[in-house]
Design a protein around this motif. Structure first.
Motif, PDB file in Angstrom:
ATOM      1  N   ALA A 193      52.294  45.559  47.947  1.00  0.00           N
ATOM      2  CA  ALA A 193      50.826  45.747  47.887  1.00  0.00           C
ATOM      3  C   ALA A 193      50.247  44.929  46.729  1.00  0.00           C
ATOM      4  N   ILE A 194      50.934  44.940  45.593  1.00  0.00           N
ATOM      5  CA  ILE A 194      50.414  44.188  44.428  1.00  0.00           C
ATOM      6  C   ILE A 194      50.444  42.681  44.715  1.00  0.00           C
ATOM      7  N   VAL A 195      51.514  42.220  45.364  1.00  0.00           N
ATOM      8  CA  VAL A 195      51.604  40.789  45.725  1.00  0.00           C
ATOM      9  C   VAL A 195      50.422  40.434  46.614  1.00  0.00           C
ATOM     10  N   SER A 196      50.151  41.295  47.576  1.00  0.00           N
ATOM     11  CA  SER A 196      49.085  40.941  48.509  1.00  0.00           C
ATOM     12  C   SER A 196      47.715  40.993  47.826  1.00  0.00           C
ATOM     13  N   LEU A 197      47.510  41.898  46.877  1.00  0.00           N
ATOM     14  CA  LEU A 197      46.202  41.980  46.204  1.00  0.00           C
ATOM     15  C   LEU A 197      45.987  40.858  45.195  1.00  0.00           C
ATOM     16  N   THR A 198      47.081  40.404  44.571  1.00  0.00           N
ATOM     17  CA  THR A 198      46.923  39.400  43.502  1.00  0.00           C
ATOM     18  C   THR A 198      47.191  37.990  44.003  1.00  0.00           C
ATOM     19  N   GLY A 199      47.858  37.886  45.145  1.00  0.00           N
ATOM     20  CA  GLY A 199      48.192  36.568  45.689  1.00  0.00           C
ATOM     21  C   GLY A 199      49.248  35.851  44.851  1.00  0.00           C
ATOM     22  N   ALA A 259      54.685  47.581  34.936  1.00  0.00           N
ATOM     23  CA  ALA A 259      55.490  46.446  34.452  1.00  0.00           C
ATOM     24  C   ALA A 259      55.123  45.178  35.215  1.00  0.00           C
ATOM     25  N   PHE A 260      54.970  45.306  36.530  1.00  0.00           N
ATOM     26  CA  PHE A 260      54.621  44.143  37.359  1.00  0.00           C
ATOM     27  C   PHE A 260      53.253  43.597  36.941  1.00  0.00           C
ATOM     28  N   ILE A 261      52.303  44.516  36.765  1.00  0.00           N
ATOM     29  CA  ILE A 261      50.936  44.088  36.421  1.00  0.00           C
ATOM     30  C   ILE A 261      50.905  43.477  35.023  1.00  0.00           C
ATOM     31  N   ASN A 262      51.679  44.047  34.107  1.00  0.00           N
ATOM     32  CA  ASN A 262      51.756  43.489  32.759  1.00  0.00           C
ATOM     33  C   ASN A 262      52.259  42.038  32.799  1.00  0.00           C
ATOM     34  N   ALA A 263      53.295  41.807  33.611  1.00  0.00           N
ATOM     35  CA  ALA A 263      53.833  40.436  33.725  1.00  0.00           C
ATOM     36  C   ALA A 263      52.807  39.511  34.384  1.00  0.00           C
ATOM     37  N   LEU A 264      52.123  40.013  35.408  1.00  0.00           N
ATOM     38  CA  LEU A 264      51.109  39.178  36.084  1.00  0.00           C
ATOM     39  C   LEU A 264      49.973  38.825  35.128  1.00  0.00           C
ATOM     40  N   ASN A 265      49.613  39.767  34.257  1.00  0.00           N
ATOM     41  CA  ASN A 265      48.567  39.477  33.265  1.00  0.00           C
ATOM     42  C   ASN A 265      49.023  38.396  32.297  1.00  0.00           C
ATOM     43  N   LYS A 266      50.309  38.400  31.974  1.00  0.00           N
ATOM     44  CA  LYS A 266      50.826  37.350  31.074  1.00  0.00           C
ATOM     45  C   LYS A 266      50.751  35.993  31.756  1.00  0.00           C
ATOM     46  N   LEU A 267      51.128  35.960  33.038  1.00  0.00           N
ATOM     47  CA  LEU A 267      51.058  34.671  33.762  1.00  0.00           C
ATOM     48  C   LEU A 267      49.607  34.194  33.839  1.00  0.00           C
ATOM     49  N   GLU A 268      48.698  35.142  34.075  1.00  0.00           N
ATOM     50  CA  GLU A 268      47.274  34.802  34.170  1.00  0.00           C
ATOM     51  C   GLU A 268      46.781  34.252  32.824  1.00  0.00           C
ATOM     52  N   ALA A 269      47.202  34.911  31.728  1.00  0.00           N
ATOM     53  CA  ALA A 269      46.765  34.459  30.397  1.00  0.00           C
ATOM     54  C   ALA A 269      47.275  33.045  30.135  1.00  0.00           C
ATOM     55  N   ARG A 270      48.508  32.773  30.550  1.00  0.00           N
ATOM     56  CA  ARG A 270      49.068  31.423  30.354  1.00  0.00           C
ATOM     57  C   ARG A 270      48.300  30.406  31.169  1.00  0.00           C
ATOM     58  N   ARG A 271      47.992  30.807  32.423  1.00  0.00           N
ATOM     59  CA  ARG A 271      47.252  29.885  33.288  1.00  0.00           C
ATOM     60  C   ARG A 271      45.920  29.521  32.644  1.00  0.00           C
ATOM     61  N   PRO A 282      45.298  40.145  27.697  1.00  0.00           N
ATOM     62  CA  PRO A 282      44.072  40.560  28.377  1.00  0.00           C
ATOM     63  C   PRO A 282      44.376  41.111  29.768  1.00  0.00           C
ATOM     64  N   GLU A 283      43.706  42.215  30.118  1.00  0.00           N
ATOM     65  CA  GLU A 283      44.011  42.877  31.392  1.00  0.00           C
ATOM     66  C   GLU A 283      43.099  42.361  32.506  1.00  0.00           C
ATOM     67  N   TYR A 284      43.476  41.249  33.072  1.00  0.00           N
ATOM     68  CA  TYR A 284      42.720  40.729  34.216  1.00  0.00           C
ATOM     69  C   TYR A 284      42.985  41.610  35.441  1.00  0.00           C
ATOM     70  N   PHE A 285      44.258  41.998  35.601  1.00  0.00           N
ATOM     71  CA  PHE A 285      44.626  42.950  36.655  1.00  0.00           C
ATOM     72  C   PHE A 285      44.848  44.314  35.996  1.00  0.00           C
ATOM     73  N   ARG A 286      44.330  45.354  36.625  1.00  0.00           N
ATOM     74  CA  ARG A 286      44.558  46.691  36.058  1.00  0.00           C
ATOM     75  C   ARG A 286      44.842  47.682  37.197  1.00  0.00           C
ATOM     76  N   LEU A 287      45.825  48.523  36.968  1.00  0.00           N
ATOM     77  CA  LEU A 287      46.159  49.512  37.994  1.00  0.00           C
ATOM     78  C   LEU A 287      45.117  50.627  37.963  1.00  0.00           C
ATOM     79  N   ALA A 288      44.352  50.771  39.064  1.00  0.00           N
ATOM     80  CA  ALA A 288      43.313  51.804  39.080  1.00  0.00           C
ATOM     81  C   ALA A 288      43.848  53.073  39.751  1.00  0.00           C
ATOM     82  N   ASP A 289      44.697  52.919  40.756  1.00  0.00           N
ATOM     83  CA  ASP A 289      45.248  54.106  41.417  1.00  0.00           C
ATOM     84  C   ASP A 289      46.513  53.728  42.198  1.00  0.00           C
TER      85      ASP A 289
END
Ligand code: KIV
Ligand code: ZN
Length: 506
Positions: A434-440, A490-502, A387-394
């Motif tokens: 930037a992604i680290v700062s937006l997603t925490g 790739a970074f966002i895909n991995a973050l979505n996996k961590l989010e799904a696990r959480r 599931p895409e909780y985080f998505r790259l918009a631009d």
């Protein structure tokens, strides 16, 4: 007479024991479906007792994958065997694979039990497994360092107790082909009821001999080979499926044996394993390595141009290798795209097709020529959807010789749209900051790999990363003609996996 050797694929179990190769349920399911297409006889889908994730993967694969027998590993312990049965209950074709060490080294130093006790437990647990399923496999672990008379005794007893397959593992990759072949031959000579079971072999590659040992076993009567795609597995890995299958197919004259593998699916399966596990194949790897069919020497090239058989023992097409082929371009329509996908072996539902076509059109705007590999990269982005909780918009990048690398990233995070500008040591660094700062995210980047999918400066680039958070490792993939965008994906895909696990564990 030509024998048919069974292929028992343990990519999802022993293969998953490769450092960093753990797979989630969706990834295992996607791979199991491909293994079914490949035509393996048995899929060892996991070790049900070892984790809830493995249990769920076995249960899901058993319910959804048709064709092969689905198997769970279980130690020779009651709770393991019961758990394996619970995971397999709904599978139409199921096998419990139980094992107990038999070598004195293991019994004395690790398990601290006598040979008699090991024999008793093995027999008892085979009987218990048989009370659940008809198809039971037993492995005397570390068989190649086990006293041969005791090994014969164990094999006879477990067959008597109901094991229909007995697997002889070279657990530590210690055997050499002549010796391993002789061991299999001895079992056939000394175990009176051996014809009631299929003798399997499971060879590890610590000395680089796993394929050779497995083939020596076939020459001496083994009827099942346990192997993994790309040879992944514990330590130096397992016998490599593609090597053993193609050796049998190419040298049927020697082995008088073959398998039921659809070899045209080998390359696709190999690539999927690389994609899912993040473990690349070495370029000179037999059969599936990038150089396996590349002829560099002028003399060889000359011979090949005159007659392929001069230097080619396997036709590349027989393992599903196609020469880079221009498939489609900017003006290709939906129908042509769908037809090409079908030719490549992908059957998508309407929604998946719409999504893939949209991506294809975007790619066609950026890249003049689109090859089969590009299309496959687009499709496999959807493997094991998360599931895409985080998505790259631009994403905007400024970088250059005298520029401070700057990234402006816009992300959708749930329902919100957030943006951030960051500077870094390079454009990827700035984007990741930037992604680290937006997603925490507190995750740690363990691995970052970039490769070109096809040749040329407009080639699609693929980025594979590994992230670690709270002792969990996930991989992320991204593909794009812009390498920075691929890295961000790739970074966002991995973050979505961590989010799904959480979310799963909360
Ligand atoms: O290598 C080994 O001995 C194993 C057994 C569990 C079959 O993987
Ligand atoms: Zn093993």
């Amino acid at each position: 007479m030509m024998r048919t050797i069974r292929i028992f694929d343990t990519t999802l179990r022993d293969g998953e024991q490769s450092p960093g190769a753990s797979m989630n349920v969706q990834e295992k399911l996607a791979l199991a479906k491909q293994l079914a297409k490949l035509g393996v006889d048995v899929i060892e889908a996991g070790f049900a007792f070892s984790s809830p994730g493995d249990f769920e993967a076995i249960r899901t694969i058993g319910g959804e994958v048709e064709g092969p027998i689905i198997c769970s590993l279980a130690r020779a312990r009651e709770e393991d065997i019961t758990r394996a049965w619970e995971a397999l209950r709904d599978a139409p074709r199921k096998r419990i694979h139980t094992f107990h060490s038999t070598s004195d080294i293991h019994l004395k130093h690790q398990f601290r039990v006598t040979r008699e006790e090991a024999l008793r437990r093995s027999v008892e647990m085979v009987r218990l497994a048989r009370s659940y399923v008809d198809d039971v496999e037993f492995s005397p672990m570390d068989a190649t360092r086990t006293d041969i008379a005791f090994l014969c005794e164990v094999v006879e007893a477990v067959i008597e107790a109901g094991a229909s397959t007995v697997n002889i593992p070279d657990t530590v990759g210690y055997a050499v082909p002549s010796e391993f072949g002789y061991l299999i031959k001895t079992l056939f000579e000394k175990v009176p009821n051996i014809q009631k079971a299929v003798i399997a072999v499971h060879c590890h590659n610590d000395l680089g001999l796993a394929t050779a040992n497995s083939l020596a076993a076939v020459l001496n009567g083994a009827g099942q080979i346990e192997c993994t795609v790309n040879g992944i597995g514990e330590r130096a890995g397992n016998c490599s499926m593609e090597e053993v299958v193609m050796a049998l197919r190419t040298r049927r004259d020697v082995f008088r044996a073959d398998t039921k593998i659809r070899t045209e699916e080998i390359m696709r399966t190999s690539k999927l394993v690389t994609k899912i596990t993040g473990i690349s194949v070495q370029p000179n790897k037999a059969i599936v390595g990038a150089n396996a069919f590349a002829h560099e020497s002028g003399i060889h090239q000359d011979g090949l141009l005159k007659e392929k058989s001069t230097y080619e023992i396997i036709r590349p097409e027989s393992i599903g290798l196609r020469s880079a082929k221009l498939v489609l371009g900017k003006h290709s329509g939906r129908h042509a795209f769908k037809t090409r996908l079908k030719e490549l072996g992908y059957v998508l539902n309407d929604e998946e097709l719409n999504r893939a076509f949209e991506k294809f059109k975007r790619l066609a705007d950026q890249k003049k020529e689109i090859f089969d590999e590009d299309v496959e990269a687009l499709i496999s982005e959807g493997v094991a959807k998360v599931p895409e909780y985080f998505r790259l918009a631009d994403l905007h990048i400024i970088s250059g010789l005298n520029q401070k690398p700057t990234a402006a990233v816009k992300l959708t995070v749930g329902d919100a749209v957030l943006d951030k500008i960051e500077y870094g040591d390079g454009p990827v660094d700035a984007t990741y900051k930037a992604i680290v700062s937006l997603t925490g995210t507190r995750s740690k980047l363990l691995k970052f790999e970039v490769k070109g999918i096809t040749g040329g400066t407009d080639a699609m680039g693929e980025v594979v990363i590994s992230l670690e958070e709270d002792d969990r490792t996930v991989r992320g993939h991204g593909a794009d003609t812009d390498i920075i965008v691929a890295a961000a994906k790739a970074f966002i895909n991995a973050l979505n996996k961590l989010e799904a696990r959480r979310k799963q564990s909360s």
